[in-house]
Design a protein around this motif. Structure first.
Motif, mmCIF file in Angstrom:
data_model
loop_
_atom_site.group_PDB
_atom_site.id
_atom_site.type_symbol
_atom_site.label_atom_id
_atom_site.label_comp_id
_atom_site.label_asym_id
_atom_site.label_seq_id
_atom_site.Cartn_x
_atom_site.Cartn_y
_atom_site.Cartn_z
ATOM 1 N N HIS A 185 0.827 -1.205 0.000
ATOM 2 C CA HIS A 185 0.000 0.000 0.000
ATOM 3 C C HIS A 185 0.862 1.257 0.000
ATOM 4 N N CYS A 186 1.866 1.293 0.848
ATOM 5 C CA CYS A 186 2.709 2.492 0.946
ATOM 6 C C CYS A 186 3.481 2.745 -0.349
ATOM 7 N N ARG A 187 3.852 1.693 -1.036
ATOM 8 C CA ARG A 187 4.607 1.838 -2.284
ATOM 9 C C ARG A 187 3.709 1.793 -3.520
ATOM 10 N N ALA A 188 2.405 1.740 -3.304
ATOM 11 C CA ALA A 188 1.434 1.724 -4.412
ATOM 12 C C ALA A 188 1.762 0.630 -5.410
ATOM 13 N N THR A 189 2.012 -0.566 -4.898
ATOM 14 C CA THR A 189 2.353 -1.697 -5.758
ATOM 15 C C THR A 189 1.102 -2.203 -6.478
ATOM 16 N N GLU A 190 1.225 -2.386 -7.774
ATOM 17 C CA GLU A 190 0.108 -2.898 -8.573
ATOM 18 C C GLU A 190 0.101 -4.420 -8.532
ATOM 19 N N VAL A 191 -1.010 -4.989 -8.093
ATOM 20 C CA VAL A 191 -1.155 -6.436 -7.968
ATOM 21 C C VAL A 191 -2.183 -6.903 -8.999
ATOM 22 N N THR A 192 -1.790 -7.863 -9.818
ATOM 23 C CA THR A 192 -2.676 -8.432 -10.835
ATOM 24 C C THR A 192 -2.897 -9.902 -10.522
ATOM 25 N N LEU A 193 -4.149 -10.266 -10.267
ATOM 26 C CA LEU A 193 -4.487 -11.639 -9.924
ATOM 27 C C LEU A 193 -5.096 -12.340 -11.137
ATOM 28 N N PRO A 194 -5.019 -13.657 -11.184
ATOM 29 C CA PRO A 194 -5.688 -14.392 -12.274
ATOM 30 C C PRO A 194 -7.198 -14.253 -12.162
ATOM 31 N N GLN A 195 -7.879 -14.590 -13.253
ATOM 32 C CA GLN A 195 -9.325 -14.440 -13.266
ATOM 33 C C GLN A 195 -9.996 -15.338 -12.244
ATOM 34 N N SER A 196 -9.466 -16.502 -11.991
ATOM 35 C CA SER A 196 -10.045 -17.426 -11.027
ATOM 36 C C SER A 196 -8.928 -18.109 -10.253
ATOM 37 N N ILE A 197 -9.044 -18.129 -8.927
ATOM 38 C CA ILE A 197 -8.061 -18.759 -8.047
ATOM 39 C C ILE A 197 -8.662 -20.053 -7.515
ATOM 40 N N GLN A 198 -7.986 -21.173 -7.741
ATOM 41 C CA GLN A 198 -8.524 -22.480 -7.368
ATOM 42 C C GLN A 198 -8.564 -22.667 -5.855
ATOM 43 N N ASP A 199 -7.476 -22.322 -5.160
ATOM 44 C CA ASP A 199 -7.407 -22.485 -3.706
ATOM 45 C C ASP A 199 -7.012 -21.152 -3.081
ATOM 46 N N PRO A 200 -7.983 -20.264 -2.780
ATOM 47 C CA PRO A 200 -7.650 -18.929 -2.266
ATOM 48 C C PRO A 200 -6.891 -18.959 -0.941
ATOM 49 N N LYS A 201 -7.132 -19.990 -0.111
ATOM 50 C CA LYS A 201 -6.493 -20.016 1.202
ATOM 51 C C LYS A 201 -4.986 -20.188 1.097
ATOM 52 N N LEU A 202 -4.510 -20.765 0.012
ATOM 53 C CA LEU A 202 -3.075 -20.979 -0.176
ATOM 54 C C LEU A 202 -2.433 -19.874 -1.012
ATOM 55 N N SER A 203 -3.219 -18.878 -1.431
ATOM 56 C CA SER A 203 -2.691 -17.798 -2.266
ATOM 57 C C SER A 203 -2.203 -16.661 -1.381
ATOM 58 N N THR A 204 -0.894 -16.589 -1.206
ATOM 59 C CA THR A 204 -0.316 -15.499 -0.415
ATOM 60 C C THR A 204 -0.517 -14.155 -1.094
ATOM 61 N N GLU A 205 -0.460 -14.134 -2.401
ATOM 62 C CA GLU A 205 -0.635 -12.895 -3.157
ATOM 63 C C GLU A 205 -2.034 -12.316 -2.931
ATOM 64 N N LEU A 206 -3.043 -13.186 -2.879
ATOM 65 C CA LEU A 206 -4.412 -12.726 -2.631
ATOM 66 C C LEU A 206 -4.553 -12.150 -1.232
ATOM 67 N N ARG A 207 -4.011 -12.803 -0.247
ATOM 68 C CA ARG A 207 -4.147 -12.344 1.134
ATOM 69 C C ARG A 207 -3.415 -11.026 1.348
ATOM 70 N N CYS A 208 -2.265 -10.846 0.734
ATOM 71 C CA CYS A 208 -1.533 -9.574 0.840
ATOM 72 C C CYS A 208 -2.298 -8.443 0.153
ATOM 73 N N ALA A 209 -2.868 -8.749 -1.018
ATOM 74 C CA ALA A 209 -3.646 -7.729 -1.726
ATOM 75 C C ALA A 209 -4.902 -7.350 -0.947
ATOM 76 N N PHE A 210 -5.510 -8.302 -0.252
ATOM 77 C CA PHE A 210 -6.680 -7.997 0.561
ATOM 78 C C PHE A 210 -6.304 -7.076 1.725
ATOM 79 N N GLN A 211 -5.179 -7.339 2.344
ATOM 80 C CA GLN A 211 -4.693 -6.459 3.405
ATOM 81 C C GLN A 211 -4.416 -5.059 2.847
#
Length: 562
Positions: A185-211
């Motif tokens: 957030h502080c560095r305004a990092t652009e996060v691009t996720l795939p259209q569909s995530i099979q196992d969201p609980k194991l996706s670290t990228e998704l959890r960081c983007a949610f935070q």
């Protein structure tokens, strides 16, 4: 001899018992009336004598004459749960009467009532989850389905997402994931996720983007005091510790610090390093937007709701502003022509009309014998329409260009900006921003997931929900929906709860110049927003004085209701 029990009322009946008695009374009346017209079959008479629940006999209920009146519709029945109507025979009863006499509908309602009595706490959660899942009518759904939501500039106080897939991935973030989300957030990092995530609980990228999407910036910040919303918040602030309420020195320090933060935010907005921010006072809310957003090529500020006193004070300071909703409704045209404003309002009389109305007195020579209304009465009559629109969405004020700088100085020096009494006395307005500014405090929206059992046709099914509370600004709403689109495989429902004074910020303003997408990304590329979010906020608002209330995503296509 009956034993009297304290607190017991023999005449009290629960709603299911009342419904059973009503159905029994209707059946008894039908059974008494039907032999007059046509005798019932012997098996049916035997079943009724045995006390079995049977449908009303169509031949007896459908013929007029001596039959009873049509049964009144069950007031406890839910219209959206009504079973689909079958083809009616030409000689059968009317549709309304057939639905009213259908015992299946009453039976379902009775089961719902019994279930609510046994599980009151589960019923409350079920109602909470069923709120967003309301069927959309044709008038609510846009003419063409879209893969993107319309821009909504109102501040949301609560979001409730429901889905058939769990939201457990949003809970209990690891320390590393939380730290990574803050850095992104502080560095305004652009996060691009795939259209569909099979196992969201194991996706670290998704959890960081949610935070990252839950972070916002606030000034001032007092942990024990809720600083949003400010309009109508006296009841929530009553009893809270406020050492500045009776200390003028402390009030001066707080206001001086607030002025520095406010000026810092405006400078960021002017240099297009901050896309927008809100100023929340105890009387009104202001939305400052950078040039290029909402289709405007200059800085704009919307103030809502306003009063005649605030508008007069702005005029005296030399601030040029307009009333966009008044012009839209043609009120200015009505004002000049002297026609009625509607809704019981009196006609607005101009100076020329006032002079003409008394000129005939001079012609007949009785101008000295007739008492004319004084200047104050005439002025109050002319300005009556301005007072009547106070505290309404129609009183929204638009300030554009360099006049926003004059508005900044006016707000800093205005004594009416801070409440002089009550729980908010001496407390500066709340500043809300999507990016950091001088004196700001990083805050986090509260998110929690809930898993409950809801009643279905075949038993119970799992219902998953995600609740987000706090001052939810437009960029956060867009970011969260983008993440959930990937994590929930393009299918979820959402209920959006709006801070009502900010719903009018969705009005469409007059546009002088529309910037193309490439120019917008080049000028506002460093404002700290995701490119897709920036592209959405640059669109011209289409919701008018309303805001998004219900959103449904199905197969990556949005339907919404405002």
């Amino acid at each position: 001899m009956a034993i009297s029990v304290p607190g017991y009322s023999p005449s009290f009946r629960k709603p299911p018992e009342t419904l059973r008695l009503r159905r029994k009374r209707v059946r008894s009346l039908e059974a008494a009336a039907s032999p007059r017209e046509q005798p019932e079959p012997a098996p049916r008479r035997a079943a009724l004598a045995a006390g079995l629940l049977l449908r009303p006999f169509p031949a007896a209920a459908g013929r007029g004459g001596g039959g009873p009146a049509a049964a009144r519709r069950n007031p406890f029945a839910r219209l959206d749960n009504r079973p689909p109507a079958a083809a009616e025979p030409p000689d059968g009863p009317p549709r309304g009467q057939q639905e009213a006499q259908d015992p299946c509908l009453d039976s379902n309602q009775e089961n719902d009532l019994l279930w609510e009595e046994k599980f009151p706490e589960r019923t409350a959660v079920a109602e909470l989850l069923q709120t967003p899942q309301v069927s959309f009518s044709k008038s609510d759904i846009p003419s063409s389905e879209s893969t993107e939501l319309p821009v909504d500039w109102s501040i949301k106080t609560r979001l409730l997402f429901t889905s058939s897939q769990p939201f457990t991935w949003a809970d209990h973030l690891k320390a590393q994931e939380e730290a990574q989300g803050i850095i992104q957030h502080c560095r305004a990092t652009e996060v691009t996720l795939p259209q569909s995530i099979q196992d969201p609980k194991l996706s670290t990228e998704l959890r960081c983007a949610f935070q990252q999407s839950l972070i916002y910036w606030l000034h001032p910040a007092f942990p024990w005091l809720p600083l949003f919303p400010r309009i109508g918040a006296d009841r929530k602030m009553t009893g809270k510790i406020s050492p500045w309420s009776n200390d003028e020195t402390l009030q001066h320090i707080l206001m001086s610090d607030w002025s520095v933060s406010f000026t810092s935010l405006y400078n960021l907005l002017k240099t297009k390093l901050c896309p927008y921010f809100y100023v929340c006072t105890y009387q009104f809310t202001i939305l400052f937007r950078a040039a290029g957003l909402a289709g405007n090529d200059v800085i704009t500020a919307l103030v809502s709701p306003t009063t005649r006193g605030i508008r007069e004070a702005m005029k005296n300071e030399g601030i040029e502003f307009s009333l966009p909703l008044i012009k839209e409704n043609g009120y200015q045209k009505k004002k000049t022509s002297g026609t009625s404003l509607g809704n019981g309002e009196e006609q607005v009389i101009s100076d020329d009309d006032e002079d003409e109305s008394f000129s005939w007195l001079e012609e007949i020579g009785v101008q000295d014998k007739i008492k004319k209304p004084d200047i104050l009465s005439i002025k109050l009559r002319k300005e009556k329409h301005e007072v009547q629109m106070d505290h309404r969405p129609e009183s929204v004020v638009l300030v554009k260009g360099m006049n926003t700088l004059t508005l900044l100085n006016f707000l800093i020096n205005s004594k009416s900006l801070i409440a002089s009494s009550g729980p908010q006395a001496g407390l500066p307005p709340t500043l809300l921003s999507p990016v950091a500014f001088r004196g700001a405090t990083m805050q986090m929206l509260k998110a929690r997931s809930v898993n409950v059992k809801t009643q279905a046709v075949s038993g119970y099914k799992d219902q998953f929900s995600l609740e987000i509370t706090g001052p939810i600004m437009p960029h956060s709403l867009h970011s969260v929906t983008m993440l959930l689109k990937s994590s929930q495989n393009g299918s979820f429902s959402a209920g959006l709860y709006t801070h009502e004074p900010t719903a009018v910020f969705n009005i469409c303003l007059p546009v002088n110049k529309i910037l193309d997408k490439e120019t917008l990304q080049e000028e506002l590329g460093n404002c700290g927003l995701h490119p897709k979010t920036l592209d959405q906020l640059s669109q011209i608002p289409t919701l008018g004085k309303s805001s998004l209330r219900l959103v449904e995503l199905s197969d990556f296509v949005y339907n919404w209701r405002s």
